[in-house]
Design a protein around this motif. Structure first.
Motif, mmCIF file in Angstrom:
data_model
loop_
_atom_site.group_PDB
_atom_site.id
_atom_site.type_symbol
_atom_site.label_atom_id
_atom_site.label_comp_id
_atom_site.label_asym_id
_atom_site.label_seq_id
_atom_site.Cartn_x
_atom_site.Cartn_y
_atom_site.Cartn_z
ATOM 1 N N ARG A 152 -16.418 -15.399 56.799
ATOM 2 C CA ARG A 152 -15.613 -13.996 57.068
ATOM 3 C C ARG A 152 -15.298 -15.232 58.995
ATOM 4 N N ILE A 153 -16.591 -15.208 59.061
ATOM 5 C CA ILE A 153 -16.715 -16.090 60.856
ATOM 6 C C ILE A 153 -15.227 -17.397 60.901
ATOM 7 N N ALA A 154 -15.525 -17.997 59.814
ATOM 8 C CA ALA A 154 -15.049 -19.033 60.239
ATOM 9 C C ALA A 154 -13.123 -18.802 60.067
ATOM 10 N N MET A 155 -12.754 -17.714 59.120
ATOM 11 C CA MET A 155 -11.510 -17.140 58.648
ATOM 12 C C MET A 155 -11.298 -16.763 60.059
ATOM 13 N N ASP A 156 -11.504 -16.868 60.570
ATOM 14 C CA ASP A 156 -11.053 -15.544 62.012
ATOM 15 C C ASP A 156 -11.120 -16.515 63.196
ATOM 16 N N LEU A 157 -12.017 -17.691 63.315
ATOM 17 C CA LEU A 157 -11.731 -18.431 64.277
ATOM 18 C C LEU A 157 -10.244 -19.636 63.663
ATOM 19 N N ILE A 158 -10.558 -19.418 62.384
ATOM 20 C CA ILE A 158 -9.141 -20.779 62.058
ATOM 21 C C ILE A 158 -8.382 -19.628 61.665
ATOM 22 N N LYS A 159 -7.805 -18.978 61.899
ATOM 23 C CA LYS A 159 -6.445 -17.578 62.443
ATOM 24 C C LYS A 159 -6.606 -17.930 63.975
ATOM 25 N N ALA A 160 -7.458 -17.959 64.588
ATOM 26 C CA ALA A 160 -7.512 -17.390 66.262
ATOM 27 C C ALA A 160 -6.550 -19.433 66.396
ATOM 28 N N VAL A 161 -7.295 -19.717 66.088
ATOM 29 C CA VAL A 161 -6.835 -21.576 65.927
ATOM 30 C C VAL A 161 -5.104 -21.506 66.334
ATOM 31 N N LYS A 162 -5.098 -20.969 64.628
ATOM 32 C CA LYS A 162 -3.326 -21.151 64.271
ATOM 33 C C LYS A 162 -2.458 -20.183 65.040
ATOM 34 N N THR A 163 -2.975 -19.357 65.909
ATOM 35 C CA THR A 163 -2.337 -18.522 66.497
ATOM 36 C C THR A 163 -2.133 -17.916 68.066
ATOM 37 N N ALA A 164 -3.365 -19.497 68.599
ATOM 38 C CA ALA A 164 -3.518 -19.851 69.417
ATOM 39 C C ALA A 164 -4.055 -18.541 70.325
ATOM 40 N N ASP A 165 -5.054 -18.107 70.016
ATOM 41 C CA ASP A 165 -5.582 -16.182 70.092
ATOM 42 C C ASP A 165 -6.974 -17.654 70.850
#
Length: 251
Positions: A152-165
């Motif tokens: 779940r943490i990995a998915m959050d990190l990857i999403k943050a990268v994709k959205t430049a968050d």
């Protein structure tokens, strides 16, 4: 009206449902606090009303947190355990963390609030801290830990990268998570940043401790991706720390 009458019983419930519509001035008013204290006095209500009030008090407490009403919250905590949650399992400190109430967090912790309780959504106050960096820091200082599954943490990190968050990435970093957690395919946030050809994001992740040597399920690292796609600007960021075989980080 006597608090043990049906009318007062209804009035208590109605007050709970309308708490979110009370503004700070009303919550801070002496009249409101005196009425609330009167209704909560153990000797003035019967058993049925007392049990009902016990169920409602966590919602009152959360309302006080949202309105920064320390005075009313103090009175409420005299009648309930600070770690009791509402119908969704949200405790007062869950709400304080979620809403960025730094002083409230410190106050609740001084009253014995724990940071490891999970609500109905399996989230601790730490998880609800979101982008409130000062709260994340104090929770970590007090020993709070992230209890989410690595996936779940990995998915959050990857999403943050994709959205430049960048704020979310920093929040995870301050929380002390492993920045190299992988998704279902073993791909990390750094894999994603390289695939997006984003040198700035790669720089941020490297600063946060990510390494480009973690292999996905196909045996490919972020460094491999950069080499295959001839991403010179990113390869420069990896050199020599991760490209020199004699460098400790590359071994």
């Amino acid at each position: 009206v006597c608090p043990c009458t049906p009318f007062s019983y209804i009035l208590i419930i109605n007050l709970a449902f309308t708490r979110s519509r009370l503004n700070s001035a009303q919550l801070l008013s002496v009249d409101f606090r005196s009425r609330l204290k009167f209704k909560m006095h153990p000797s003035s209500i019967n058993q049925e009303a007392r049990e009902t009030l016990a169920l409602l008090l966590p919602s009152f407490a959360c309302g006080c947190v949202e309105n920064n009403d320390f005075v009313s919250l103090q009175e409420i905590l005299q009648q309930m355990d600070v770690n009791v949650g509402n119908y969704d399992g949200f405790t007062a400190i869950h709400h304080a963390c979620q809403n960025g109430k730094f002083d409230m967090v410190k106050y609740l912790m001084s009253k014995g609030a724990t940071t490891q309780l999970r609500n109905r959504f399996d989230c601790t106050p730490f998880k609800h801290s979101n982008r409130h960096f000062n709260i994340i820091k104090i929770l970590k200082l007090k020993g709070a830990t992230i209890t989410l599954a690595p996936l779940r943490i990995a998915m959050d990190l990857i999403k943050a990268v994709k959205t430049a968050d960048y704020q979310l990435l920093r929040a995870w970093y301050l929380a002390g998570v492993n920045m190299d957690y992988g998704d279902y395919n073993g791909r990390t946030a750094l894999h994603t940043a390289v695939r997006n050809k984003d040198p700035y994001m790669v720089t941020i992740l490297l600063e946060y401790g990510a390494v480009p040597l973690v292999k996905d399920i196909w045996g490919r690292t972020a460094l491999d991706e950069a080499r295959i796609n001839n991403l010179s600007s990113i390869l420069k960021l990896f050199h020599p720390r991760f490209t020199d075989k004699h460098h400790p980080a590359a071994q």
